[in-house]
Structures are given as C-alpha cells and as structure tokens.
Write an enzyme that holds these catalytic residues in place. Structure first.
Site, PDB file in Angstrom:
ATOM      1  N   GLY A  11      80.202 -17.495   3.698  1.00 39.90           N
ATOM      2  CA  GLY A  11      80.272 -18.433   4.815  1.00 39.90           C
ATOM      3  C   GLY A  11      79.550 -18.028   6.092  1.00 39.90           C
ATOM      4  N   ARG A  32      86.097  -7.480   1.692  1.00 42.84           N
ATOM      5  CA  ARG A  32      86.909  -6.789   0.680  1.00 42.84           C
ATOM      6  C   ARG A  32      86.265  -6.787  -0.691  1.00 42.84           C
ATOM      7  NH1 ARG A  32      91.834 -10.612   1.596  1.00 42.84           N
ATOM      8  NH2 ARG A  32      89.957 -11.915   1.667  1.00 42.84           N
ATOM      9  N   ASN A  85      84.493 -11.936  12.773  1.00 40.37           N
ATOM     10  CA  ASN A  85      84.439 -13.188  12.020  1.00 40.37           C
ATOM     11  C   ASN A  85      85.476 -13.269  10.899  1.00 40.37           C
ATOM     12  OD1 ASN A  85      82.909 -15.589  10.683  1.00 40.37           O
ATOM     13  ND2 ASN A  85      82.908 -13.997   9.110  1.00 40.37           N
ATOM     14  N   TYR A 151      98.137 -21.275  11.365  1.00 36.93           N
ATOM     15  CA  TYR A 151      96.691 -21.055  11.542  1.00 36.93           C
ATOM     16  C   TYR A 151      96.316 -21.364  12.993  1.00 36.93           C
ATOM     17  CZ  TYR A 151      91.637 -21.342  11.132  1.00 36.93           C
ATOM     18  OH  TYR A 151      90.278 -21.153  11.333  1.00 36.93           O
TER      19      TYR A 151
END
Ligand code: NDP
Ligand code: 8X3
Length: 251
Positions: A11, A32, A85, A151
């Site tokens: 992304g 990760r 990010n 969120y």
C-alpha cells in the site's frame, strides 16, 4: 537523504518507498513479512540503484523496535525522514459488539507502535538538528463514523500526537506533518475485514478511491518543501467522498 518508512510491504508505505528511491535516497523499509521485504529490497536496488536496508519486525513489540534500530549500518544511521505509516483497521463493529482482540491490535499498532518507533528515532534527529517526522493519520482522526469507534480513536490519537510532536520538535528544527487520507484502495480493507476480499471490494464500489500513489506523492510533496516551510497537516479525499459519511456512488 535516508528515509525510514514503516509498513513498506504494501500500500501507501510501499508506494512511498518507490517515490523516494526514484529520487536516489537511501531507503529503510520495514514490515512483518520477510518474503515481501526481501523481494521489494531487491526490486528497489535493481531498478533505482539505491541502498536499501530491510528490517523485519513488529511495531507493536517494543523490544523488537529497539533491537531493529540498535545497530544500523553507517549508511543508514542518520535518518532524515521517518514516515510513521505502519497501521491498520481490524474489524468494523459497534462498541457493544466489537472484538477486544481487534481493539488491542489497533491500539498497539496505530498508537503504541508509532510511539515506539518515534521514541527510538527522534533523539538522533534532535542530535543532528535535522529531520522530518511524517505521521499517517486519517480522516478517521478528524471525524468518526458508524462502527469506526476504536480505529477512529487511534487515529484521533495520532492527530493529537502529531500536534504534540510539532511543539516538542519545534526548538530542534525538526519538521512534523500528518497526512490524513479518506478512502485509499490498498490492502487496508482486506485487513480490516480479516481477509474477506469480496467484502473489502464493496468498500470502494461505485466510486474512484484514492490510490497509494496519490498518498505517496503527497508525502513526497510535504517532504520536499523548502527548509522554512512545514506542512502541519494534509487532509486528502477522493473527489467522490466529502467526509467519512458522505460519498457519491454510481449504481
Ligand atoms: P496496507 O494494509 O496496504 O499496508 C499496511 C502496512 O502496515 C503493511 O506494510 C504492513 O506490513 C504494515 N503493518 C501493519 N501492522 C504492522 C505491525 N504490527 N508491525 C509492522 N508493520 C505493520 O494499508 P495502507 O497502506 O492503506 O495503510 C497505511 C497507513 O495509512 C495506515 O496507518 C492506515 O491507517 C493509513 N490510512 C489508510 C487509509 C486507507 O483507506 N487505506 C486511509 C487513511 C489512512 P506487514 O503486514 O508486512 O507487517
Ligand atoms: C482509512 C479511512 O474512512 O476507511 O483511514 O476509515 S476510513
């Protein structure tokens, strides 16, 4: 310059790494997923002939963050730009039905992860009297929307941290910017819906969302203003989306 981008395996982070690599900068990519980091490092090195360091760690693990940056090779030691990010949404449920594991994942990644990385990198910038911290917030950090509760809360926290960092970094000449996008089609919705690609696609049905390149270009623009200019924050939306609850979709 040396640019550190967290969450560069997909992304916005990935597109941001490309745009800075095209410009000939040293790039540190993190995430990760080791296999993605390996492939992306090779791609950046071959296509753009830049030095790339990949660091595989989980931003939610404080010790992993500290270890990852404890022994950087000389070419990557002086980080000029940190793009905070790495982040995610996990689930979309009412407060009374939400999965607490989802909540912890978002809080740990979007708030604590950003803090762990910033706490590790900011002192070096202060020492060198040079640097720019760019935080990925969201329109969800400016407004809320149904079932977005946790969120939105994490991105409101990023908004507050961005403003606080701006004050704390002021005497040191370190720039601080937040980028706050509306809908961007990346792996974001697939992650939010726990791998349900069909449901993820529906989020963008009938409209043209932003794409990762749009945001990478915005990040690059904020990072390349003259020394006396700091862009405090940017809110960037698809033309078809006015805010978190009003979007125009074609049938
Ligand atoms: P993607 O899912 O496409 O990419 C997210 C990146 O974050 C991946 O590289 C992932 O890497 C990394 N990441 C997630 N969790 C962790 C973790 N615990 N440790 C290390 N890295 C992690 O999403 P986007 O590119 O869309 O999202 C990037 C940022 O932009 C996020 O902060 C998001 O909240 C924000 N944003 C996104 C919007 C959108 O609509 N897409 C709109 C507004 C803001 P890996 O899985 O390999 O660890
Ligand atoms: C992502 C934007 O509105 O899908 O931060 O939550 S939204």
């Amino acid at each position: 310059m040396t640019i550190l981008i967290t969450g560069a395996t997909a992304g916005i982070g990935k597109a941001t790494a490309v745009i800075f690599a095209k410009d000939g900068n040293n790039i540190i990519i993190t995430g990760r997923r080791q296999n993605r980091l390996d492939a992306f490092k090779k791609e950046l090195e071959e296509k753009y002939k830049v030095a790339v360091l990949s660091l595989c760690f989980d931003v939610t693990k404080r010790a992993e963050v500290q270890t990852a940056f404890s022994n950087l090779p000389d070419a990557f030691k002086d980080i000029d730009i940190l793009v905070n990010n790495a982040g995610l949404a996990s689930g979309l449920s009412s407060i009374q039905e939400g999965d607490i594991d989802d909540w912890e994942k978002m809080i740990d990644t979007n708030i604590k992860g950003l803090l762990y990385v910033t706490r590790t990198i900011a002192p070096g910038m202060i020492e060198r009297k040079r640097g720019h911290i760019i935080n990925l917030g969201s329109v969800a950090g400016k407004e809320v929307y149904p079932n977005g509760n946790i969120y939105c809360a994490t991105k409101h926290a990023v908004d507050a941290l961005n403003k606080s960092m701006r004050i704390d970094m002021l005497p040191h000449g370190i720039k601080v910017t937040s980028i706050n996008p509306g809908m961007v089609e990346t792996e974001f919705s697939i992650v939010r819906f726990h791998g349900d690609e069909e449901r993820a696609k529906k989020a963008y049905l009938g409209l043209t969302p932003l794409n990762a390149q749009d945001i990478a270009e915005t990040i690059y623009w904020t990072a390349t203003r003259p020394a006396h200019v700091n862009i405090n924050e940017v809110i960037i939306m698809p033309t078809a989306q006015a805010n978190t609850t009003n979007a125009i979709r074609k049938a």
